[in-house]
Design a protein around this motif. Structure first.
Motif, PDB file in Angstrom:
ATOM      1  N   SER A   1      10.243  -8.581  -1.432  1.00  0.00           N
ATOM      2  CA  SER A   1      10.686  -9.429  -0.949  1.00  0.00           C
ATOM      3  C   SER A   1      12.298  -9.800  -1.001  1.00  0.00           C
ATOM      4  CB  SER A   1       9.223 -10.703  -1.308  1.00  0.00           C
ATOM      5  OG  SER A   1       9.271 -10.913  -2.146  1.00  0.00           O
TER       6      SER A   1
ATOM      7  N   GLY B   1       8.950   0.006  10.469  1.00  0.00           N
ATOM      8  CA  GLY B   1       7.778  -1.285   9.374  1.00  0.00           C
ATOM      9  C   GLY B   1       7.603  -2.744  10.532  1.00  0.00           C
TER      10      GLY B   1
ATOM     11  N   GLY C   1       5.772  -6.632   8.377  1.00  0.00           N
ATOM     12  CA  GLY C   1       6.274  -7.817   7.242  1.00  0.00           C
ATOM     13  C   GLY C   1       6.217  -9.007   7.850  1.00  0.00           C
TER      14      GLY C   1
ATOM     15  N   ASN D   1       7.904  -7.908   2.758  1.00  0.00           N
ATOM     16  CA  ASN D   1       7.006  -6.461   2.967  1.00  0.00           C
ATOM     17  C   ASN D   1       6.276  -7.130   2.188  1.00  0.00           C
ATOM     18  OD1 ASN D   1       6.028  -4.415   3.909  1.00  0.00           O
ATOM     19  ND2 ASN D   1       7.802  -3.330   3.289  1.00  0.00           N
TER      20      ASN D   1
ATOM     21  N   SER E   1       3.166  -4.944   4.017  1.00  0.00           N
ATOM     22  CA  SER E   1       2.634  -3.236   3.993  1.00  0.00           C
ATOM     23  C   SER E   1       2.755  -2.670   3.642  1.00  0.00           C
ATOM     24  CB  SER E   1       2.805  -2.864   5.530  1.00  0.00           C
ATOM     25  OG  SER E   1       4.628  -2.873   5.524  1.00  0.00           O
TER      26      SER E   1
ATOM     27  N   ASP F   1       7.249   1.428   4.063  1.00  0.00           N
ATOM     28  CA  ASP F   1       8.986   0.704   4.319  1.00  0.00           C
ATOM     29  C   ASP F   1       9.075  -0.374   5.281  1.00  0.00           C
ATOM     30  OD1 ASP F   1       9.139   2.011   1.557  1.00  0.00           O
ATOM     31  OD2 ASP F   1      10.689   3.158   3.139  1.00  0.00           O
ATOM     32  N   LEU F   2       9.685  -1.648   5.261  1.00  0.00           N
ATOM     33  CA  LEU F   2       9.871  -2.306   5.997  1.00  0.00           C
ATOM     34  C   LEU F   2      11.837  -2.121   5.722  1.00  0.00           C
ATOM     35  CD1 LEU F   2      10.299  -4.878   7.974  1.00  0.00           C
ATOM     36  CD2 LEU F   2       9.962  -5.696   5.773  1.00  0.00           C
TER      37      LEU F   2
END
Length: 117
Positions: free
Chosen positions: A51, A69, A71, A100, A102, A105-106
């Motif tokens: 984050s 991604g 988030g 993020n 999830s 990757d974001l």
């Protein structure tokens, strides 16, 4: 001018703005090439669980374009789920953060534009 990927400066920032993990920043255009009205043009990659902590923008605004991604974008502390194709805008005087949450990757395109003082 064309800037090839091998000429783009990369950096890893741990606990960015008080966040968790390491954010990978790829400076698509180096700051010394940006005009006076811009401070950042970069790709940010947040691994799962990473984050960027809450922070305020003054005399500038920031735009995130979610490249891939999913988030959570915190818009003045209000959580909003985001995904590829979304645009997140933080105006001068506002705060934001992103997380993020999830398993992938974001990846964000980040642009910071300075405002006249």
């Amino acid at each position: 001018m064309v800037i090839k990927p091998d000429r783009m400066r990369k950096e890893l920032v741990s606990n960015m703005r008080g966040g968790k993990g390491q954010v990978e920043i790829t400076h698509l255009v180096d700051r010394n090439l940006l005009v006076n009205e811009a401070r950042l043009f970069a790709k940010l990659t947040l691994k799962p669980g990473t984050s960027i902590g809450p922070h305020r923008h003054e005399n500038e605004f920031e735009v995130f374009f979610v490249l891939s991604g999913r988030g959570i974008f915190y818009d003045n502390d209000k959580p909003v789920e985001v995904q590829a194709g979304d645009v997140c805008l933080t105006m001068s005087g506002e705060t934001h953060s992103v997380e993020n949450n999830s398993s992938e990757d974001l990846v964000l395109l980040a642009v910071i534009i300075l405002l006249p003082v």
